[in-house]
Every structure is written in C-alpha cells, then in structure tokens.
Design a protein around this motif. Structure first.
Motif, short mmCIF file in Angstrom:
data_model
loop_
_atom_site.label_atom_id
_atom_site.label_comp_id
_atom_site.label_asym_id
_atom_site.label_seq_id
_atom_site.Cartn_x
_atom_site.Cartn_y
_atom_site.Cartn_z
N TYR A 1 -4.11 -9.74 -10.04
CA TYR A 1 -3.35 -9.36 -11.23
C TYR A 1 -4.27 -9.26 -12.45
N LEU B 1 -2.17 0.01 -10.24
CA LEU B 1 -0.76 -0.38 -10.19
C LEU B 1 -0.27 -0.48 -11.63
N ILE C 1 -0.80 -3.75 -13.99
CA ILE C 1 -0.50 -4.99 -13.26
C ILE C 1 -1.71 -5.40 -12.43
N VAL D 1 -2.74 -8.51 -4.39
CA VAL D 1 -3.51 -7.82 -5.43
C VAL D 1 -4.11 -8.88 -6.37
N LEU E 1 7.25 1.47 -11.63
CA LEU E 1 5.95 0.95 -11.16
C LEU E 1 5.34 1.99 -10.23
N ARG E 2 4.10 2.38 -10.54
CA ARG E 2 3.43 3.37 -9.69
C ARG E 2 2.20 2.73 -9.06
N GLY E 3 2.13 2.78 -7.71
CA GLY E 3 0.99 2.18 -7.02
C GLY E 3 0.46 3.10 -5.96
N ASN E 4 -0.42 2.58 -5.13
CA ASN E 4 -0.88 3.37 -3.99
C ASN E 4 -0.87 2.54 -2.72
N GLY E 5 0.17 1.74 -2.57
CA GLY E 5 0.34 0.97 -1.35
C GLY E 5 0.23 -0.53 -1.54
N GLN E 6 0.27 -1.01 -2.77
CA GLN E 6 0.11 -2.44 -3.02
C GLN E 6 1.29 -3.26 -2.48
N VAL E 7 0.95 -4.45 -1.99
CA VAL E 7 1.98 -5.39 -1.54
C VAL E 7 1.76 -6.73 -2.22
N VAL E 8 2.79 -7.58 -2.19
CA VAL E 8 2.70 -8.89 -2.85
C VAL E 8 1.97 -9.89 -1.97
N ASP E 9 2.35 -9.95 -0.68
CA ASP E 9 1.71 -10.82 0.29
C ASP E 9 1.46 -12.23 -0.28
N ALA E 10 2.54 -12.90 -0.67
CA ALA E 10 2.45 -14.25 -1.23
C ALA E 10 1.44 -14.33 -2.37
N ASP E 11 1.41 -13.27 -3.17
CA ASP E 11 0.53 -13.16 -4.34
C ASP E 11 -0.97 -13.15 -4.01
#
Lengths: 614, 614
Positions: A605, A293, A289, A603, A590-600
C-alpha cells in the motif's frame, strides 16, 4: 398427531384428531354433526386437529379436479372455517406472509392487505420462487375462497413465537384477506411504485448518455417550451381563472401566473443548464492505493427524487431541467391550483425526450391522495424535496423514512455585540427584517448585548425598526426595559414586519439562546471584535453563520451556487443553500491490473493522494 | 348555551343545559337523581350540557380551597364523569394534548400517555408558558383525579374536526390518563433522551476546545487505558468466562477477548488519532461573494451519534476516540456478552475527560430494551451506526427515522468479460471469494460472459474455485451447463466458501443482473477491453465499482481513509467505506463588513472561487 399431543399436553391442553374425507361434505347431516362435535370439544377445551383421512381416501393426486371439495390442508382449512362459521382463519407459513415476489428477494414487499384486483396480477408465483414450491399458492387460493365466502383469513409465519396471539391482539402482521379489502385501500401505492421504478429505469438510460447528449435534451426542452408558449399560457390562464373563481388569495393567484417574460426566462435558464459544467462524474478525490491501483471518488446521480411543490408552476421546469442535467429520475407533485399548467408543462418537457430515455424519466403525480403512498416508497425514492409552507415540510418530515431536503422553520437571529458598529448594526438589522419579511432567511429574533441598553445603541436600533414599521415583541428583559408587549414564544416565525427582541449578557448567552430557540438556519453577529466574531462563527451550530452581513445572503443564487434546489437545515447529505450537488451522491471507482488483497500481502500500500486532474 | 343550541340543532340534535352547584354534590339524593336525569336525557338523545350555576353561587374566586368539591369546568367534568360512571372523559383543549414543555416550543413533545411518576416533574407549567395561562394545569389536575378514581381521560384538541370521533375510534391522538398507565410504559425513553441531550451539551463544550486540547484528551484516554490495563483485562476475563459458561459460540467468545497486544494496539491507534490532521474546521470551498464578503464552507461535527455494536469491546474504544477527534457526542450500546468489558472501558475513557467537557460526552446504554426508545429520538440523535449482523442493521433501518450509516447486505459480484485475461480472472475470483468468505465485500455471485463457456475460460474458473473448496450454485443457465445444483436465490449472501455462478450474454446483461439482484455494495469487472471496463465502471449503480481488482479492496483502511466508521450502501451522506468524514457535516460561514442584500442592489456579486488555503 403424536407431536401435537405431546406439545399440547405440556400446556395441560388435550387435543383430538378429526379425520375427514372430501365426500363427507356433500352430506348435510355430517356437516351439522361436525359443527356440534367441534363445539362440544371446544366447550371441553379440547383442541380439534383436522386432517384428511388419507388412509381411506380413494382419490389420486393431484386432487385439484372438478369433483374435489378440498384438495390440500389449506383448502380443507378454508372449508372448515366456513362450515364452522369461524370468526377468523389463521394460516401459518414459514414466511411472514404473502410477498409480491420471492420472499428471499429483499426487493419483495410483504403485502399487508390482499386485494384481488391489485395483487392477482402483481405477485410472482414463478416455478423457481419459493412461493411456488412452498405452498403459498395453495394458501392464497384457500384464503381468497374463504375470505370471499365470509371468513376473514390471515396468513402469517408459524416460525415466530406468539404470532397467533399477536394476530388475535390485532397486531399488523402477516397478510389479511377480507371480502371488503378492496374498499380499505386504494390502488395508488401500486401506481406510485410503478412510476418510481419507471423513473429509475429511465434515469439509468439517461446516465448512459454523454454529457453532450444530456445538454442536447435540455436544448430540446428549451425549444419545446418556446414552441408551445401559447398552449402553456392558455392552460395557465385557465388555472388562474379557476383559482380566482374559487376565491383563492391574491398572492397565491399571482404566484400561479406564468407571465410571458417568465416563460422566456425559464427557457433561458434551461439553456444555461445545458451549458453548465457537467456535474456528474466529477472526480472529488484520487488516491494511488498501490502500484497501478488507482482509486477515484466521483460524483454520480442520486437516483429518483420526489419533489412536492405548491403553487408556482415554474418550479416544475426548473427542477425538471436540474434533474436532466444531473442524470436523475423525478416524480413531481404540484398543487391542485396549478393542475392544468403543470400537466401541459410536464407534457411539453417529456415529449422532448429522446426514445432512448423515455418520457417516464419524469412522472407527474396528480392526486393529493398519492402523497402518503409515495412517502412510503423508501426503497425506490432516494430523496424528497418539499418546496412549500413550513407545515407541508413538517408533515412530510414526520411521515417518511426517505431523507428530506428542506427546512421547516427559519427562526433566524441577529446578535448585536457590545463592540458593534451601530451604523452597521442598523443597516444589517433593517435589511434582515425588512428586505423580504416572509423569507425563511429573514430576522425573527434580535439579540442585543446588555451594554447597548445603557449607551444608546439599543434605542437607535429600536428606532430604526420602528421607522420601518416593524412591530417589536420583547423577551422578559426587553419588554420590561422597552415597555413593549411580551412575545408569546421565541419559537415563533413572524414572517411579517414583526420580530422578537431580547437583551443578553454576552456572546455566550446569545449562542445559548440560539441553540435553545433557533431552527439551525441562519444567524448573524454584528461586532468589531474579531475574537468574539470567531467564537460566534464556530460555536453557533447552524447551517449558515455570518459576521457583519445580513441573514438575507443565505440563498443559493447569492452564494453563487447556480440553480438552487433548496435550503436544508438537516445535518445529513447537504446543509444550508443547496445547488445541484444536492441531487448527487458519490461512488468509488478502483482501476487495477489484477491486484488482490490476499490477507493484505497482495500489494504494497502506498496511499498517495494524487492531483484531481489526471 | 345559545351557541350549543344552534350548532346542535343544525344536526337535528337537542341539547339541554344543566346548571349545578358545588354543594349539591354533598347530597346523596341529588346525586342519585342526577344520574337518572342524565340517563333519561340520553335515552331521549338529548345532549346534557353542564355548567356551574354561577348566578346563584355564593363562592368567591379562587375556588380551589379546602371546602370546594369542584373549582372550574375541568374539575366539574371530572366529578361528573365519576358520578355518572362514564366510560371515558374527553377534555378538549386548544392544543393537541399535554406537552412536556410549552406547546409553541418545537422541542416540546406531545405526551401520549401520562404517567404521574414520570411526567409530574418533567412538565414545565411555567407562568410564562401557554400551559399555565391556557388552563392546561387545571385540565391535568382534573384528568389525574378522574383517572385515578377510575374514569380514563383523554385530553385532545377541540380545534380539529372529528377529534371526538377519532378518540372513540381508538386513534392515538391527544394524551391519555389511566390509573394503570404506569404499567404500560417504561421509563427508558426519558433517560435515553436525557443521555442524548447531555451528550449534545458536552459535545458543544468539546467543540469549543482547540484542536490541540482535543488531542490532549485523546492522549489522556490512551494513558488511562494503559494504566488500567489490568482491571480491563480482569473484567474482560469475567465476560469471557460468563460467555463460555453460557455456551456461546467459540467465534463469538474469540471476538470478545481483549488480548494483551490488543489493548496496546488500541492505545497506539488512540495516540495516532491524537496526531491526526484536525478534521473539524477544514475549509472545503471559499468564494468571494462580493468585495470584502467571503463565504467558506467548512467541516463541523454532526452532533450526537448512536453506535450499536455487537460483541467486540475494542469497537467501543475506536469509536469513542473517533468521536473525541471529530467533536461529536456519542451514545454507545454494546452486546450484553461484553457488558463488563464495555462498562470498564467506558469508565476508564470518560474518567480521562476534563471537567470542561464532562463525562456525559459518551453515554453507555446498558439495556437492550432502550434501543427502540433511542431510535425514536430523531430530534436529538443525528446518525445511527450499527456495527453487527445484517439482521441488526435491517431491523434498525426499518424502525428509525434517524439516518443510518451502514449496509445490511453485501451481495458483491465479479463479472468476467469475454476479453478477460483468464489468469487475472482466476486470481481475482479466488481472492474475492476465499480471502475472507464471511466479509461483506466477499464475492457472492460470479457472472461469466457466455463466450467463456466455449473457449475453456469458464472451466478454468470453476476448477480454480473447486480446488479452493468453494461450493458452486448455478443460475438457470450455469446449473444446466455445469451440472451443479441450482441456487435458491441470487439474493442470498453465502458468507462462506460458497457462491452463485451464472452465464450472461454480455456486459450489459451483467449490469442488469447486478441492478436486479445486487445490494449496491461492491462489484468488479475483469476485462482487458477498456471500453467495456468504462461502461461497467460508470453504469453500475453501486457504492464501489472495480476494474481488474478484487472486491476485497473495498475497505476504509485499504482505501487509505484511516479509521473506518463503516461501509455505507446508502446514497445519502456517505457511500462506500466511510472514514472520519462520516461523523462530520458542513456549515457555511460568511464574513463581511456590513453588507446587506437590499433587493440584490446592496452589493455587486463577483462569485469568484478562491483558493482553499487562504
């Protein structure tokens, strides 16, 4: 009272307050007069509104003591209903009625008919629940008292317009209390639900085990079957004797019998499943993703599956083994003619389960009456698999909201095109009808291109079928041409050495005929014209569509799917022959290390498909 | 009569034959005496059995001429019912009642209530059907006459035991004829069915087109939207003005508005779908069954999909484009506040369809009353996708047997483990709750490992949420510890800047809490311990389970699925965010050169998996 007055006066109805005290009801004269007063008021269309005369009451809360006759508005209502010989008492609440748990819990179910014996213990009246705080306990107590003394009670919501009218019109809303309620319903629903819940809990424990541990369980089941062969055989023999004495058909008795080689072959198939590639946790899709992520779509068990099967007790072993392999809980309902066989097989299999899983993983339902109750449990059963007659499957599909994996009809067609190789057509038509005439994938309607009626092709096909002893029933065109009886319906499944035959103008007319009369099971085209073949293969809207191959190939084993769960004509979940994947669903990990969406903006993509093997 | 006599005498009931002639009924004295006779017999519990006195009749068949008063047993029954002022006439047939087509056709539906205006034209009384031959025409004529003259009639099966008793007990069996029947039902069901059937027929024509031709339709739709932008905007403006005048909430009005850039972006997304890789006909699995016998599992359209959406008219364009891309027919039901917008968009889109497909591929349902009728059409609609409030979705799930793709609740959990990196936990918890609090994938319950209450972790998380203005409601342990109000229920979806918080003992207690109170939507674990993470990922039974990533990622676009059809919490068909594959099913295609099964001696099975790209 002022509010009642205002509201009723808007409807041009007069209301009248009647204030009573607990002690009044000890006085027979008062009680007589009370009835007369209320009747007079009602004759004048004045609505009496009762309340306790709190102002002059000398009692202290809590009222519920040994001296009290009523303690709250609910028990007052119950008392009045009895005194006034009311036909019905309606108690209004802020919820739809009585639930078996907190009404805010979506798993709580509205109880339509209160049965003391069942519900007294089942309902959660916890301090923490709205039930306890919202006065439902008081309403239920009052309702039970009034109902058992002779006045039926309905608790329903006062927040829904017209609920009183709907109650009076006999709609099934709210919860009804009646002294005879225990005679109306049986206790099966409760125990069916308990079985389903227990199966789900056990299935979750099964899912925690490693693939190797699930294999070990299957091996233990196989060993147990072997070790108990003699008791299984004697119970099966008892069923056979009983069936013969009851005068059952010979074919049914023969399906019932577990011959010695049958148990050995069942044991082999259970051991094969133990060795099978793990179906659970298979990665179907992997996507990056964003940086670090990673998304995976993996297979996982469906949950709890209800299998309703007729006659063959070996089906119990097969489906139980599939459930264990795929991490599912199971409820089984077999035919009553195989009762003792099913019971012993169920016992042998579940006794082999380790305590970590528990024997409730697979529940055996014994009474036929339980089926309607089971079919209502759409919140705890995920899939129903009926294995039996068309009638059984149709009935189940018609009476449940749980998804059903199966097919009711198998109206399979073979269309012989003008360009067909007639030798191939003869072979396929013969096999499709005669290899096993009662099978769901057997030919029921033969469609023939009109040109074959003039070039001899039709005659050859008809002769081939007649040699095999197949009775032919014609559609309007074929019966006129061949001088054979007309078919009563193209929807008929002959399931015997008989079939319908009709002449069509071309492949498109054949497709139209299939869409009009077919059951979306299996259809075949015989043609040497690959363009015509592709049109047929892609346009025919059925679970399986074949070119130059017998309809009889539509089968899990012949398709190489391993164990067959069934053949589905549904478009949802699984279609056609269904293997173990019919018992599985998927989930996203879904495996991440602390990712957030934060109104896109969280991260960047990348959405890169990754190879499935990590 | 002898048979009647024998059968009734077994029940200790006497029966008595009454033979009448057509002409008798012209005689007022006879009619008076007939009534008296029948009443006397009934008083003596003798069952009168009427028949025409054929032996002395001078009439010639066919009886139905201008001079006849009755012509057959059915019209005699109708006549007698009226003469005797019967409360109900029950006509027994060999089928369940009146069907709208031949009873042997599984597509024929039993008509429960006959309404002349609707059914007279709809029913097929063909020469070829059993209806015509079996006397149903005569029964319907007699029933209509009697019913319109004042005696209600029920036609039901005489082959089912107890059917007469069941009719008298008011069970809904057979077909009822009543002069007021047209007042009881509306005509929506008929038109809803017609729309669904037309959509399926058009979808089959759409499926015949090449991928390139379907792309061309999408490009034509995009062009039409661009060309008609001004009329779309003016109709949308009219909806907005009406909504404002009606005093609708501001948020609803804002969702209603199609801003200029919105139309441009819709046009772009339709053109993107035109360019998308063809989703239909994708090969998912290829197997060599035997020499020259190859099996393929390919994707194909579901059929007809019903989409019920609230407010946003842009949803109409998106779902219509997806349906065209995937070869499906569509029925759309939008909110009444967007009525004019939906109507103009529907017209613009369907006008762009070529005649080969037809504009009925996408039907727009305009009345709210039609929804219950549509939800009954489980034989012609394959999937329902509700896009709206939880309440809408729940209502639909509760009232239909058609599979529903959607989710009613989104009770998402974040569990912060003792080994969590607290900075990551703060980031994720903040994002999951505050990025879009009303979203279905927003955090509703925060679960915290008990150790964090002593090492400061809990305080940091609480502070972070309080800074963001999040109201916290505690479970029993958290409310005591943090001195915050107790939550009324863990089943509550706050959908605002508020959430529940609770302390749990470990990851297993967290999993148990999620299974007990969750809605199987999306859950997240924050931990640095990969073993704990894997236990959570595999044991939590939800559509999406995340490790160290915000629940807000659970979304079709963020998952890279392209167009999102919806998020499903069902275990069947599709689970989690669903892209275009939610509109597809599969079918099996087998290509051979004349292979037959022949009791499994016809071919040598190889069952070799083949690469998917041929």
């Amino acid at each position: 009272m002022a509010l009642y007055d205002t509201m009723f006066s808007q409807l041009d109805v007069t209301s009248s307050q009647l204030l009573v005290n607990d002690g009044f009801f000890r006085d027979a004269d008062f009680r007589k007069q009370l009835s007369e007063t209320v009747n007079s008021l009602l004759n004048l269309t004045v609505i009496p509104i009762f309340n306790e005369n709190d102002a002059v009451s000398t009692r202290k809360a809590p009222y519920q003591d040994s001296t009290g006759i009523f303690w709250d508005n609910d028990s007052l209502a119950g008392l009045l209903a009895l005194e006034l010989k009311a036909d019905l008492l309606v108690l209004l609440s802020d919820v739809e009625g009585l639930y078996n748990g907190p009404p805010s819990d979506p798993k709580s179910k509205l109880i339509h008919t209160y049965v003391k014996e069942i519900h007294e213990s089942e309902i959660t009246f916890g301090d923490k629940s709205r039930l306890g705080r919202g006065g439902m306990t008081a309403k239920v107590n009052a309702a039970v008292c009034a109902a058992y003394a002779g006045t039926p009670v309905i608790i329903t919501s006062g927040c829904v317009t017209d609920n009183i009218t709907r109650v009076l019109q006999g709609e099934r809303i709210g919860t009804v209390f009646h002294k005879d309620a225990h005679l109306w319903i049986n206790t099966q629903e409760v125990s069916a639900r308990e079985m389903a819940v227990a199966a789900r809990e056990s299935s979750r424990r099964l899912q925690v085990l490693s693939s190797e541990e699930r294999s070990q369980i299957l091996l233990a089941v196989a060993d147990a079957l072997e070790k108990n062969e003699s008791v299984i055989k004697s119970e099966n023999e008892a069923d056979i004797v009983a069936a013969e004495e009851a005068g059952y058909e010979k074919s049914l008795v023969s399906r019932l019998a577990l011959k010695p080689e049958k148990i050995a072959s069942l044991v082999r198939s259970v051991r094969m499943l133990a060795d099978m590639e793990e179906p659970v946790g298979q990665i179907l899709k992997r996507t990056e993703i964003a940086d670090n992520l990673t998304l995976e779509k993996i297979t996982c068990p469906l949950g709890v599956i209800l299998v309703i099967f007729e006659s063959r007790p070996d089906a119990l072993v097969q489906i139980a083994a599939l459930a264990i392999r795929s991490g599912n809980g199971l409820l089984l309902k077999g035919g009553k003619e195989a009762k003792r066989s099913n019971e012993v097989l169920h016992k042998v299999i579940t006794s082999a389960f380790p305590d970590t899983v528990g024997d409730k993983l697979i529940g055996l339902v014994t009474s036929r009456e339980a089926i309607p109750d089971l079919l209502k449990l759409d919140d705890v059963i995920d899939l129903v698999i009926p294995r039996g007659s068309n009638k059984l499957v149709s009935q189940i599909k018609d009476t449940t909201k749980i998804p059903v994996l199966g097919h009711s009809d198998g109206i399979c067609h073979v269309y012989v095109d003008k360009s067909a190789n007639i030798d191939i057509a003869k072979k396929i038509v013969k096999d499709a009808k005669t290899d096993y005439p009662a099978a769901c994938n057997a030919l029921e309607t033969l469609l023939i291109h009109k040109d074959l009626s003039t070039n001899g092709g039709l005659d050859q096909l008809v002769t081939e079928l007649k040699i095999e002893g197949v009775e032919l029933y014609g559609g309007p065109r074929a019966s006129a041409l061949l001088n054979i009886p007309e078919t009563s319906s193209f929807h008929h499944e002959y399931s015997s050495l008989a079939c319908a035959i009709e002449i069509v103008d071309d492949v498109f007319a054949a497709i139209e005929h299939i869409h009009e009369y077919g059951s979306s099971h299996t259809e075949c085209i015989v043609t040497e014209d690959s363009e015509v073949a592709e049109a047929f293969l892609h346009q025919v809207d059925s679970a399986a569509v074949f070119h130059n191959a017998s309809t009889r190939f539509c089968d899990g084993a012949r398709f190489g799917l391993g164990a067959e769960v069934g053949i589905s004509t549904s478009r949802i979940h699984a279609r056609g022959p269904v293997g173990v994947e019919g018992l599985l669903t998927t989930k996203w990990i879904l495996r991440g290390n602390g990712q957030v969406v934060d109104a896109d903006h969280g991260v960047t993509y990348t959405h890169k498909e990754l190879p499935i093997k990590a």
